[in-house]
Design a protein around this motif. Sequence first.
Motif, PDB file in Angstrom:
ATOM      1  N   PRO A  99      11.771  70.313  -2.392  1.00 21.97           N
ATOM      2  CA  PRO A  99      10.801  70.819  -3.371  1.00 21.97           C
ATOM      3  C   PRO A  99       9.602  69.884  -3.502  1.00 21.97           C
ATOM      4  CG  PRO A  99      13.030  70.983  -4.232  1.00 21.97           C
ATOM      5  CD  PRO A  99      13.117  70.183  -2.972  1.00 21.97           C
ATOM      6  N   ARG A 100       8.458  70.457  -3.705  1.00 23.06           N
ATOM      7  CA  ARG A 100       7.215  69.681  -3.749  1.00 23.06           C
ATOM      8  C   ARG A 100       7.250  68.510  -4.734  1.00 23.06           C
ATOM      9  NH1 ARG A 100       1.864  72.732  -5.493  1.00 23.06           N
ATOM     10  NH2 ARG A 100       2.882  74.373  -4.289  1.00 23.06           N
ATOM     11  N   PRO A 101       7.767  68.676  -5.964  1.00 15.00           N
ATOM     12  CA  PRO A 101       7.740  67.533  -6.896  1.00 15.00           C
ATOM     13  C   PRO A 101       8.642  66.375  -6.485  1.00 15.00           C
ATOM     14  CG  PRO A 101       8.966  69.371  -7.842  1.00 15.00           C
ATOM     15  CD  PRO A 101       8.284  69.895  -6.616  1.00 15.00           C
ATOM     16  N   HIS A 102       9.522  66.576  -5.513  1.00 17.70           N
ATOM     17  CA  HIS A 102      10.416  65.499  -5.072  1.00 17.70           C
ATOM     18  C   HIS A 102       9.837  64.681  -3.922  1.00 17.70           C
ATOM     19  CE1 HIS A 102      14.319  67.526  -6.780  1.00 17.70           C
ATOM     20  NE2 HIS A 102      13.498  67.084  -7.722  1.00 17.70           N
ATOM     21  N   LEU A 103       8.746  65.147  -3.327  1.00 20.09           N
ATOM     22  CA  LEU A 103       8.193  64.436  -2.173  1.00 20.09           C
ATOM     23  C   LEU A 103       7.761  63.022  -2.560  1.00 20.09           C
ATOM     24  CD1 LEU A 103       6.108  67.354  -0.629  1.00 20.09           C
ATOM     25  CD2 LEU A 103       8.253  66.409   0.250  1.00 20.09           C
ATOM     26  N   ARG A 104       7.085  62.904  -3.696  1.00 17.08           N
ATOM     27  CA  ARG A 104       6.659  61.578  -4.164  1.00 17.08           C
ATOM     28  C   ARG A 104       7.874  60.689  -4.418  1.00 17.08           C
ATOM     29  NH1 ARG A 104       2.616  58.884  -7.318  1.00 17.08           N
ATOM     30  NH2 ARG A 104       1.179  60.653  -7.201  1.00 17.08           N
TER      31      ARG A 104
ATOM     32  N   GLU B  17      21.984  61.775  -1.574  1.00 14.60           N
ATOM     33  CA  GLU B  17      22.616  61.052  -2.688  1.00 14.60           C
ATOM     34  C   GLU B  17      21.702  60.972  -3.900  1.00 14.60           C
ATOM     35  OE1 GLU B  17      23.592  57.338  -0.923  1.00 14.60           O
ATOM     36  OE2 GLU B  17      25.318  58.118   0.206  1.00 14.60           O
ATOM     37  N   GLN B  18      20.395  60.928  -3.656  1.00 17.59           N
ATOM     38  CA  GLN B  18      19.430  60.875  -4.760  1.00 17.59           C
ATOM     39  C   GLN B  18      19.147  62.260  -5.350  1.00 17.59           C
ATOM     40  OE1 GLN B  18      15.938  58.849  -3.295  1.00 17.59           O
ATOM     41  NE2 GLN B  18      16.989  56.890  -3.075  1.00 17.59           N
ATOM     42  N   GLY B  19      19.743  63.284  -4.750  1.00 16.65           N
ATOM     43  CA  GLY B  19      19.585  64.642  -5.265  1.00 16.65           C
ATOM     44  C   GLY B  19      18.208  65.237  -5.040  1.00 16.65           C
ATOM     45  N   LEU B  20      17.470  64.730  -4.044  1.00 19.95           N
ATOM     46  CA  LEU B  20      16.091  65.158  -3.859  1.00 19.95           C
ATOM     47  C   LEU B  20      15.940  66.444  -3.057  1.00 19.95           C
ATOM     48  CD1 LEU B  20      14.400  61.677  -3.284  1.00 19.95           C
ATOM     49  CD2 LEU B  20      14.539  63.039  -5.381  1.00 19.95           C
TER      50      LEU B  20
END
Length: 354
Positions: free
Chosen positions: A306-311, A32-35
Amino acid sequence: MPQATPVLEATAPPPARTAGSEFSPLLRTIKEQGLLKRRTGWYAFGISSNLLALGAVAAGLVLFGHSWWALLLAVPLAVLSARAAFYGHDAGHSQISADKRRNRLIQLLHANLLLGMSQEWWNDKHNRHHANPNHEEKDPDVAPDVLVFSEHQTAGRTGVKAWLARHQAWMFFPLTTLEGLALKVYGFQALLSKDGPRQTPRERAVEGGLLLAHVAGYAALLLSTMSLGQAVVFALIHQMLLGVHLGMAFAPNHKGMEVPDPDGEPWGHLRRQVLTSRNIRGSALVDWFLGGLNYQIEHHLFPSMPRPHLRLAQPAVRTHCRALGVSYTETGLIESYRQALGHLHKVGAPLRTA
């Protein structure tokens, strides 16, 4: 084994009733957050920048000529080579593109051509690790080799192997200086072995050709810009620093964390990944230096994220674990090494007291 530093004090309750019952609500939240959507532009910029920087280092070697000052360039080359390894890792997890063929091409470029590491060998080994992290019978990363990861693995060790096991905590980072070379050797061995990853003749030929191209290109670059002695020293510095960098990124992730009981009731996906993984707190610099692997819990729960979404996924994962009473372990960078090396030291205790 030193105690981990969990963000949550609650201990894990009995295993999940069904494999997906604890994980499904979290997966819905993340979707839902599109991560889980790809970040193609982010990767395109990062990969292009890294390739340009690698080209700049090569140009620098040419400009320095036969000067010993060229050895200084081995340091940025090691850092940039580690970036290539991280992009190859992400491509192997389909983080970069939804297209399998495109991910394979990106991984062949970064793993085989730039690093001299077999894509298929790495994928086979790494996927088995992700499926069963820290499982002594199924995870190749904790199989006894130069290092041992549990006390019973020290049984029967003699000679050099016993000495290494006794002192493995002190020897861990010195041994990582060999990792860059070891990745190349393992890749060639797997390619030539009948027991290696299953590949078509064409896939094996492509991999082998790129591995040979890496060796030839690397040697040609160094030998055409410096003397033989300088080239050997440069290669040693480069490969040793690359190995240490990769070791610093991978060492804290699972060592000293919980180990599944082979004879016990199996954990569901969420517990299998969370309880065996350790996150590293830090800044954007830590995220960059460790290639996003400091979010090991989120990466193991969602390998294709994707790596930038892990945080960005971390708050939802932490909240969900808190609601379930599942320990979510996160610590500082230095403390993570203390815990991992402390575990290795404890494992070698039987041989020190024998």
